[in-house]
Design a protein around this motif. Structure first.
Motif, short mmCIF file in Angstrom:
data_model
loop_
_atom_site.label_atom_id
_atom_site.label_comp_id
_atom_site.label_asym_id
_atom_site.label_seq_id
_atom_site.Cartn_x
_atom_site.Cartn_y
_atom_site.Cartn_z
N PRO A 143 72.07 -92.32 -16.24
CA PRO A 143 70.86 -91.95 -15.48
C PRO A 143 70.08 -93.19 -14.99
CG PRO A 143 71.06 -90.58 -17.43
CD PRO A 143 72.10 -91.64 -17.56
N ALA A 144 70.03 -94.22 -15.82
CA ALA A 144 69.32 -95.44 -15.40
C ALA A 144 70.06 -96.12 -14.27
CB ALA A 144 69.17 -96.38 -16.59
N ARG A 145 71.39 -96.15 -14.32
CA ARG A 145 72.15 -96.76 -13.22
C ARG A 145 71.95 -95.99 -11.92
NH1 ARG A 145 76.32 -97.04 -17.12
NH2 ARG A 145 77.60 -95.53 -15.99
N ALA A 146 71.89 -94.67 -12.00
CA ALA A 146 71.69 -93.87 -10.79
C ALA A 146 70.34 -94.17 -10.15
CB ALA A 146 71.80 -92.38 -11.14
N VAL A 147 69.30 -94.31 -10.97
CA VAL A 147 67.98 -94.63 -10.43
C VAL A 147 67.98 -96.02 -9.81
CG1 VAL A 147 65.57 -95.08 -11.08
CG2 VAL A 147 66.74 -93.05 -11.96
N LEU A 148 68.67 -96.97 -10.45
CA LEU A 148 68.74 -98.32 -9.88
C LEU A 148 69.46 -98.33 -8.54
CD1 LEU A 148 69.40 -100.84 -12.78
CD2 LEU A 148 67.34 -100.55 -11.43
N ARG A 149 70.48 -97.50 -8.39
CA ARG A 149 71.17 -97.44 -7.10
C ARG A 149 70.23 -96.94 -6.01
NH1 ARG A 149 75.73 -95.98 -10.32
NH2 ARG A 149 75.21 -93.77 -10.19
N GLN A 150 69.42 -95.93 -6.33
CA GLN A 150 68.45 -95.45 -5.35
C GLN A 150 67.36 -96.49 -5.08
OE1 GLN A 150 67.90 -91.57 -7.46
NE2 GLN A 150 68.04 -90.71 -5.40
N ALA A 151 66.99 -97.23 -6.14
CA ALA A 151 66.01 -98.30 -5.95
C ALA A 151 66.55 -99.37 -5.03
CB ALA A 151 65.63 -98.90 -7.31
N ALA A 152 67.86 -99.64 -5.10
CA ALA A 152 68.46 -100.66 -4.24
C ALA A 152 68.32 -100.29 -2.76
CB ALA A 152 69.93 -100.85 -4.60
N VAL A 153 68.28 -99.01 -2.44
CA VAL A 153 68.10 -98.59 -1.06
C VAL A 153 66.72 -98.98 -0.55
CG1 VAL A 153 67.93 -96.55 0.44
CG2 VAL A 153 69.78 -96.72 -1.23
N LEU A 154 65.74 -99.05 -1.43
CA LEU A 154 64.38 -99.41 -1.02
C LEU A 154 64.26 -100.90 -0.73
CD1 LEU A 154 62.23 -97.30 -3.52
CD2 LEU A 154 62.97 -96.71 -1.20
N GLY A 155 65.20 -101.71 -1.20
CA GLY A 155 65.11 -103.16 -1.00
C GLY A 155 64.86 -103.87 -2.31
N ARG A 156 64.56 -105.15 -2.23
CA ARG A 156 64.32 -105.90 -3.46
C ARG A 156 63.00 -105.49 -4.12
NH1 ARG A 156 64.65 -112.48 -4.50
NH2 ARG A 156 64.49 -112.31 -6.78
N GLU A 157 61.98 -105.21 -3.29
CA GLU A 157 60.70 -104.77 -3.83
C GLU A 157 60.75 -103.26 -4.04
OE1 GLU A 157 58.82 -107.31 -4.40
OE2 GLU A 157 60.03 -108.71 -3.21
N ILE A 158 60.28 -102.80 -5.18
CA ILE A 158 60.39 -101.39 -5.53
C ILE A 158 58.99 -100.82 -5.76
CG2 ILE A 158 61.35 -99.72 -7.16
CD1 ILE A 158 63.40 -101.91 -7.92
N ASP A 159 58.64 -99.80 -4.99
CA ASP A 159 57.40 -99.06 -5.21
C ASP A 159 57.74 -97.86 -6.09
OD1 ASP A 159 55.19 -97.40 -5.12
OD2 ASP A 159 54.70 -97.94 -3.05
N PRO A 160 57.29 -97.85 -7.37
CA PRO A 160 57.68 -96.74 -8.27
C PRO A 160 57.31 -95.38 -7.72
CG PRO A 160 56.70 -98.55 -9.52
CD PRO A 160 56.48 -98.87 -8.08
N GLU A 161 56.19 -95.28 -6.99
CA GLU A 161 55.78 -93.98 -6.46
C GLU A 161 56.78 -93.49 -5.41
OE1 GLU A 161 51.71 -91.85 -4.70
OE2 GLU A 161 51.92 -94.04 -4.72
N VAL A 162 57.19 -94.38 -4.54
CA VAL A 162 58.18 -93.99 -3.52
C VAL A 162 59.51 -93.67 -4.17
CG1 VAL A 162 59.47 -94.81 -1.51
CG2 VAL A 162 57.03 -95.34 -1.73
N LEU A 163 59.90 -94.46 -5.17
CA LEU A 163 61.17 -94.20 -5.86
C LEU A 163 61.14 -92.85 -6.57
CD1 LEU A 163 63.96 -95.19 -6.66
CD2 LEU A 163 62.92 -96.40 -8.59
N ALA A 164 60.01 -92.53 -7.19
CA ALA A 164 59.90 -91.23 -7.86
C ALA A 164 60.01 -90.09 -6.85
CB ALA A 164 58.58 -91.15 -8.62
N ALA A 165 59.41 -90.27 -5.68
CA ALA A 165 59.54 -89.24 -4.63
C ALA A 165 60.98 -89.12 -4.16
CB ALA A 165 58.62 -89.59 -3.46
N LEU A 166 61.69 -90.23 -4.16
CA LEU A 166 63.09 -90.22 -3.72
C LEU A 166 63.98 -89.54 -4.76
CD1 LEU A 166 65.19 -91.17 -1.63
CD2 LEU A 166 65.26 -93.36 -2.82
N THR A 167 63.74 -89.82 -6.06
CA THR A 167 64.59 -89.23 -7.10
C THR A 167 64.19 -87.80 -7.43
OG1 THR A 167 63.16 -90.06 -8.88
CG2 THR A 167 64.93 -91.51 -8.12
#
Length: 1005
Positions: free
Chosen positions: A512-536
Motif C-alpha cells: 500500500p505504501a508503494r502504491a501511494v508513492l507511485r501516485q505521488a511520483a505523478v505529482l512531481g518531486r514536491e508532494i502536496d498531501p492534500e492533493v495526493l489524498a484527493a488523488l488516492t
C-alpha cells in the motif's frame, strides 16, 4: 569570439598542435616565423610592439623589416587558424596597437600548466598531502621534453624566461623529493637526488633533502658527507658558511635526533572527494583518543560512509596506527558477533553452548583484552544497521561495560539512517553517555560533485552538466558516479545501478505504501498531501504511507509539504508506471488540483498536457495559455515560450474546435520566440497567423491577432517587407471597427510595420496610438505606443533630443512594472540618441544598463546592438584597429540573430564591389558603414540623421549618402574629440568634398 583550440609546447623544441593531440601538428615555417611565435608566447598575452619585434629578430633591421613582420604574422595566423572565414578578425594572434599579442589561456601552453602544477605541489606540501604533492610534481616534470625554448637559448629576449623556467624546474625536483620523504620513500630520494645536488652544489635545499634522505635510508655517514660537500662548495666559491638549517641538520644527525626518524603519510584515495571537514573531525577524535572513543558515521545509502572510514584508516595507518575492520553480513546464518571475529582475528566462542551468560562474559573479556594495549588502534564496524544483537552487545561492553577496553582505541561505526533497527536504536541510547562523535554525511557540495563526476566520467564536464548531475543526485556520491557514467549516452535517464538500488529499497515497504508513492511520483518531486489524498481517495491510508516513506528515507519535509529526497527516486517510481496509467493519474491529478488550487495554472497545464487525451486537450490549452501569460507578466520569456508551445500542441490535439484560441496561442508563441532571440521562427508563425486571418470575417478577431505581437523593435527596417505589407493591409481593414485600447494596439502595430516608409501614415498612427494609450492609462500600451513613436523619429535632422525623451520615458514607464523588454528598449533608444548627440558617457551608461538587464533575464539579442555601439565608441576614441575588430565581431554576432533588416548593408560581402577598398573605423550612428564609405539604405539606418539630398555625380543611392556628408561637412567638430572622432567615413571615391565632421550638438542631432 571563440579562440581556436591550439596547444603550444615550449618545454623542449617549439611546437604547436590542434587541441591536445600531438599528432595534429600546426606547420611552423622558418626560423623567423618560429621566433615571432616564441617571442609572443614569452610575452604571455601582453602586446609586443612591432618595433620591438623588429629589433629582436634583426641586429641591424633591413629595409622592409616591418612589412616582413606583417608577412610572418599573416602566415602564422593562417597556420594557427586555418578554418577562420575570410575577413573575420583573428581570435588567437590578434592585432593590438602598437603591435601584436597572442591571446592564449595558460592551460594551452605547457609552460603555463607546468607553472600551475609547481604552485599546486607547494600548496599540497604545506597542507601535509605528500601523495598529492608527488602527483603534481611528477605531472610538472613530465611536461619537459628538453631545454625550454632551446633553439632560442642564445637570444637575449628569451634568456630571462628560460632562466625563470629552469629555476621552477629545479624547485619542482626538490618539491618532489620532499613529497617522497613525507611518504617514507627515502631510498628513492637518495638515489634520485644525488645528480641534482651535484649539478647545483650551491643549493642548500638540495643538500638538506639529500642528507635527510640518506640518513633515513640508514646511511648516516653518506648523509654527513653530503653536508660536507655543500659546506666546501659554499666556502670555496662564495666564502660563506652553510645556513642555519644545514647546520642544525648536521647537529641532529650527529645526535641521532628522534624527529629525523622516517614517517609516512597515507596517500589519499583517488575516489575520495568532498569529505575533508568530516575527515578532519575524525582525525581530531583519533588524536584525543587516549582511552576508547566512539565515532558514529551515518547517512543514506551511497553517501560514502565506508569510503570515509577507509580514508580514515589509510590516514591513521600512515601515522603508525593499527587498523582492523569488521563488517556485518547482509545474509543470515553468520555466527553471532561475527564482525568482532574479523576484528580480533580469533573465532568467537559459541554463546549458545552451556551457560549463555558465562559465554557472553568470556566473549566480552576476550575482545576487550585483545583491543587494549599501548599501540593506537582503529576499529571500523561497517553497516551497524545490519548488525546482530551479539555484535552490538560487545560494542557496548568495549566502550561502556564494567571493564571497558583501555588505551588509545577509536571505534568508528557506520550505519544507514534510513534503516536503523530497534536493536541499534537501543544500543545507541546506551552509548549516549560516552558522548560519541556523530558525523552525518549529507549530499556533497556542487564543487565536490563536479570533481567526483569528472573522475567517474573520465573526461571534463562543463558547469551546466555538473549542475544537472548535482541537482538530480542531491550530491549522493553513488548517484553522482552512476549519473556521470551515463551522461554521454542518456543524460536524462536513471542509471540502471541506481534504479536497482532504489527498487530494492522500495521493496522493503508494504505494497500500500508503494502504491501511494507511485501516485505521488505523478505529482512531481514536491508532494502536496492534500492533493495526493484527493488523488488516492483515502486520506488516512495516504498519511500512513507517507509516514512509512519518510521513515525509510524516501521523503523529506519541506515546510508544510513533502518532497522526494532524490529526484532519482521519483523518476524511478514514475518510470515504472505504465503509460496508460500515468495518463489517467495525470488527468485525475489535474481534476483534484482544479478543485483545490484553481489558480495554479502552470501545474494544471502540466497535468492536463500529460493526460495526453483529446478530452483533456481543451483544458490543457486554456491553462497553458493562462500560465504563459503569467510567465510574460513576471518577465520570464523562456517559460512563456515553453507554455505557449504547449498551448499550440494542445489546440492541435483538441481537433481545431477553438480557432480563435489557437491563433492567440500561435501569436503568443511568436511573441515569446521573438523576445528570446528566435526571430526567424517568430516571423514564420506570424505569417501563418496572417494567412489564416485572410479567411476570417471577424474584424475583432483580426484586430486581436494582429495586435497580439507586442514585441519591442529598435531597427528602422522591417525584416520581411512583404509580410509587413500584408499586416498593414489587414490592419487598415480592421481599424474602423476598433475603439479605445484595442484601437491603440492596432495603431501601434500599424505604425511599427510602416517604419521607414516615405508617407506620414505611420507617424499619424503612432501619434494617435500614443494619445489613446495615455487616455487608457495602461503602461504596456503606453510603452508600445512610444516604441511606435520612436520608429518615426528619423524623418529630419534635429530629432535626437526627442528620441532621448522617448527612451527616458520608456525606462520610467517600464521600470518597476516588470516590462523588462520595454525597459531594455528604452536604454537602447537612449544609447542611440545620446551617441547621435556626441555624448558617449550617457550612451555608454545606457548600453551597460541594457546589457545588465539582458544578462539578468537572458535576452540574447540585446548584445547585438550594444556590440555595434562598442565598435562606434572605439572608432570615436581614435582606435581604428580595435574598432574594426569590434565591428566585425559584432557582425559575427549579428549573423545568427535572425535580423536580415539590420544585417543588410552594415558590412560588405566579399563579393561586394567595395569589399577590397580601404576601410575606416570612424563610423557615425550605431550602424557601421560599408568599406567604400556609403551608408546602408535609408530604411536600414536606425541612428544616422536624415539630411536633405544633394546631387553627386554617381549612382542615385550613392548620391543620397554622399550629398548628406557634403551638407554637414562645414559643421564644427567638438574641440575635445580626437582626429578619428572628428571624421566619419567620407566618400572614398572620386567625390571632391571633404569627409564629414563629427555631428556636433549645435546641429541638433
Amino acid at each position: 569570439m571563440t579562440r581556436p583550440d591550439v596547444a603550444f609546447s615550449v618545454l623542449g623544441p617549439l611546437s604547436a598542435s590542434r587541441g591536445v593531440a600531438p599528432d595534429r601538428p600546426v606547420p611552423l615555417k622558418g626560423g623567423r616565423q618560429r621566433a615571432i611565435l616564441a617571442r609572443l608566447l614569452i610575452a604571455r598575452g601582453r602586446v609586443v610592439p612591432v618595433d620591438r619585434l623588429v629589433g629582436d629578430l634583426w641586429p641591424e633591421p633591413p629595409d622592409g623589416a616591418v612589412a616582413a613582420i606583417r608577412t610572418f604574422v599573416a602566415d602564422l595566423r593562417r597556420a594557427l587558424e586555418p578554418d577562420r572565414p575570410p575577413r573575420q578578425p583573428a581570435g588567437l594572434l590578434v592585432t593590438a596597437p602598437p603591435g601584436y599579442a597572442l591571446r592564449t589561456a595558460p592551460e594551452t601552453v605547457d609552460a603555463g600548466r607546468f607553472e600551475a602544477a609547481v604552485a599546486d605541489s607547494g600548496r599540497l606540501l604545506a597542507a601535509g598531502d605528500g601523495a598529492g604533492a608527488l602527483a603534481r610534481s611528477d605531472e610538472a616534470l613530465g611536461l619537459w621534453r628538453g631545454p625550454a625554448y632551446g633553439e632560442f637559448a642564445a637570444e637575449p629576449w628569451a634568456r630571462a624566461e628560460i632562466d625563470r623556467l629552469d629555476e621552477l624546474r629545479t624547485l619542482a625536483v626538490e618539491r618532489r623529493a620532499e613529497a617522497l620523504l613525507m611518504l617514507g620513500r627515502a631510498a628513492e630520494v637518495a638515489s634520485d637526488l644525488g645528480a641534482h645536488a651535484a649539478a647545483h652544489p650551491l643549493r642548500e635545499e638540495a643538500g638538506r633533502l639529500l642528507a635527510t634522505a640518506l640518513y633515513r635510508a640508514g646511511r648516516q655517514g653518506d648523509a654527513l658527507a653530503a653536508l660536507r660537500r655543500v659546506r666546501q662548495a659554499l666556502v670555496g666559491e662564495l666564502g660563506l658558511d652553510p645556513g642555519p638549517a644545514l647546520r642544525q641538520l648536521e647537529a641532529d644527525i650527529l645526535a641521532q635526533a628522534p624527529h629525523l626518524t622516517p614517517t609516512r603519510t597515507a596517500a589519499p584515495s583517488a575516489g575520495f572527494f568532498g569529505r575533508e571537514d568530516e575527515l578532519a573531525q575524525l582525525l581530531e577524535a583519533a588524536e584525543q583518543a587516549t582511552r576508547p572513543r566512539l565515532a558514529l558515521i551515518s547517512g543514506e545509502a551511497g553517501a560514502g560512509k565506508t569510503a570515509l572510514a577507509e580514508e580514515l584508516g589509510r590516514r591513521l595507518a600512515g601515522a603508525g596506527w593499527s587498523v582492523a575492520w569488521g563488517r556485518s553480513p547482509e545474509y543470515e546464518g553468520a555466527p553471532a558477533a561475527w564482525p568482532w571475529a574479523q576484528v580480533t582475528g580469533v573465532p568467537v566462542p559459541d554463546v549458545s553452548a552451556g551457560d549463555p551468560a558465562a559465554a557472553r562474559f568470556r566473549l566480552h573479556r576476550e575482545v576487550v583484552g585483545r583491543l587494549s594495549g599501548a599501540k593506537p588502534l582503529l576499529v571500523v564496524l561497517d553497516d551497524l544497521h545490519q548488525a546482530d544483537e551479539g555484535t552490538l552487545d560487545v560494542l557496548t561492553a568495549v566502550l561502556a561495560g564494567p571493564e571497558p577496553a583501555t588505551g588509545p582505541v577509536l571505534v568508528a561505526g557506520t550505519y544507514r539512517t534510513t534503516a536503523v533497527s530497534a536493536a541499534l536504536t537501543a544500543t545507541l541510547a546506551r552509548l549516549a553517555r560516552v558522548e560519541p562523535l556523530r558525523v552525518y554525511l549529507g549530499g556533497l557540495p556542487e564543487t565536490a560533485t563536479g570533481e567526483l563526476a569528472r573522475a567517474a566520467a573520465g573526461r571534463d564536464l562543463d558547469a551546466r552538466q555538473v549542475r544537472l548531475i548535482h541537482e538530480r543526485s542531491g550530491g549522493n556520491p553513488f548517484f553522482v558516479r552512476e549519473l556521470a557514467r551515463l551522461l554521454a549516452t542518456e543524460p536524462g535517464a536513471v542509471p540502471a545501478g541506481v534504479r536497482d538500488v532504489i527498487r530494492h529499497r522500495l521493496a522493503q515497504l508494504p505494497e500500500p505504501a508503494r502504491a501511494v508513492l507511485r501516485q505521488a511520483a505523478v505529482l512531481g518531486r514536491e508532494i502536496d498531501p492534500e492533493v495526493l489524498a484527493a488523488l488516492t481517495g483515502d486520506e488516512l491510508s495516504t498519511l500512513d504511507a507517507l509516514d512509512r516513506a519518510a521513515e525509510a528515507g524516501f521523503l523529506s519535509e519541506d515546510g508544510p509539504e513533502l518532497r522526494f529526497t532524490h529526484i532519482l527516486v521519483r523518476d524511478t517510481l514514475y518510470g515504472d508506471i505504465s503509460a496508460p496509467r500515468r495518463a489517467r493519474w495525470h488527468a485525475a491529478a489535474g481534476e483534484a488540483i482544479e478543485r483545490l488550487r484553481p489558480d495554479d495554472t502552470a501545474t494544471l497545464a502540466h497535468h492536463f498536457a500529460l493526460a495526453a487525451s483529446r478530452a483533456a486537450a481543451p483544458r490543457a490549452a486554456a491553462y497553458a495559455g493562462a500560465a504563459a501569460q503569467d510567465a510574460e507578466r513576471r518577465a520570464d520569456p523562456h517559460a512563456a515560450t515553453r507554455l505557449w508551445r504547449q498551448a499550440v500542441d494542445a489546440h492541435d490535439r483538441a481537433g481545431g474546435g477553438d480557432p480563435r484560441g489557437r491563433l492567440e496561442a500561435v501569436m503568443g508563441l511568436g511573441r515569446a520566440l521573438a523576445v528570446t532571440g528566435h526571430l526567424g521562427e517568430a516571423r514564420r508563425l506570424r505569417a501563418v497567423a496572417v494567412t489564416a486571418l485572410a479567411t476570417v470575417d471577424d474584424p475583432g478577431l483580426v484586430s486581436d491577432v494582429l495586435a497580439a505581437y507586442v514585441v519591442p523593435a529598435i531597427w528602422t527596417r522591417n525584416d520581411d517587407e512583404a509580410l509587413s505589407r500584408r499586416i498593414v493591409a489587414a490592419a487598415e481593414r480592421a481599424l474602423p471597427t476598433q475603439q479605445g485600447a484595442g484601437r491603440a494596439r492596432l495603431l501601434g502595430t500599424l505604425a511599427l510595420e510602416l517604419r521607414g516608409t516615405t508617407t506620414d501614415r505611420g507617424l499619424r498612427a503612432a501619434r494617435e496610438a500614443e494619445a489613446l494609450a495615455r487616455a487608457a492609462d495602461d503602461p504596456t500600451l503606453v510603452a508600445f505606443a512610444l516604441n511606435a513613436r520612436f520608429m518615426h523619429a528619423f524623418g529630419r535632422t534635429g530629432l535626437a533630443a526627442e528620441r532621448v525623451r522617448i527612451g527616458a520615458e520608456l525606462v520610467e514607464v517600464a521600470g518597476g512594472r516588470e516590462l523588462v523588454t520595454f525597459e531594455v528598449l528604452g536604454h537602447l533608444i537612449a544609447m542611440q540618441a545620446h551617441a547621435a548627440l556626441a555624448d558617449p558617457a550617457a550612451a555608454g551608461a545606457h548600453a551597460r544598463a541594457a546589457d545588465d538587464l539582458a544578462a539578468r533575464y537572458d535576452l540574447p539579442l540585446v548584445g547585438v546592438f550594444t556590440a555595434w555601439y562598442s565598435g562606434l565608441r572605439l572608432a570615436t576614441e581614435g582606435r581604428p584597429g580595435e574598432a574594426e575588430a569590434a565591428y566585425r565581431a559584432a557582425q559575427a554576432k549579428l549573423a545568427g540573430g535572425g535580423m536580415p533588416g539590420m544585417a543588410h548593408g552594415l558590412l560588405p560581402s566579399p563579393s561586394s564591389p567595395c569589399a577590397n577598398r580601404p576601410r575606416r573605423s570612424g563610423r557615425r550612428g550605431t550602424g557601421a558603414r560599408t568599406s567604400c564609405g556609403s551608408a546602408p539604405s535609408r530604411r536600414s539606418r536606425p541612428t544616422g540623421p536624415r539630411r536633405p539630398p544633394r546631387r553627386c555625380g554617381r549612382s542615385r543611392s550613392h548620391r543620397t549618402t554622399c550629398s548628406a556628408r557634403r551638407a554637414s561637412a562645414s559643421r564644427p567638430a567638438p574641440p575635445s574629440r580626437s582626429a578619428t572622432a572628428r571624421r566619419c567615413d567620407g566618400c572614398t571615391t572620386s567625390c571632391s568634398r571633404p569627409p564629414v565632421s563629427w555631428p556636433g550638438r549645435a546641429a541638433g542631432y
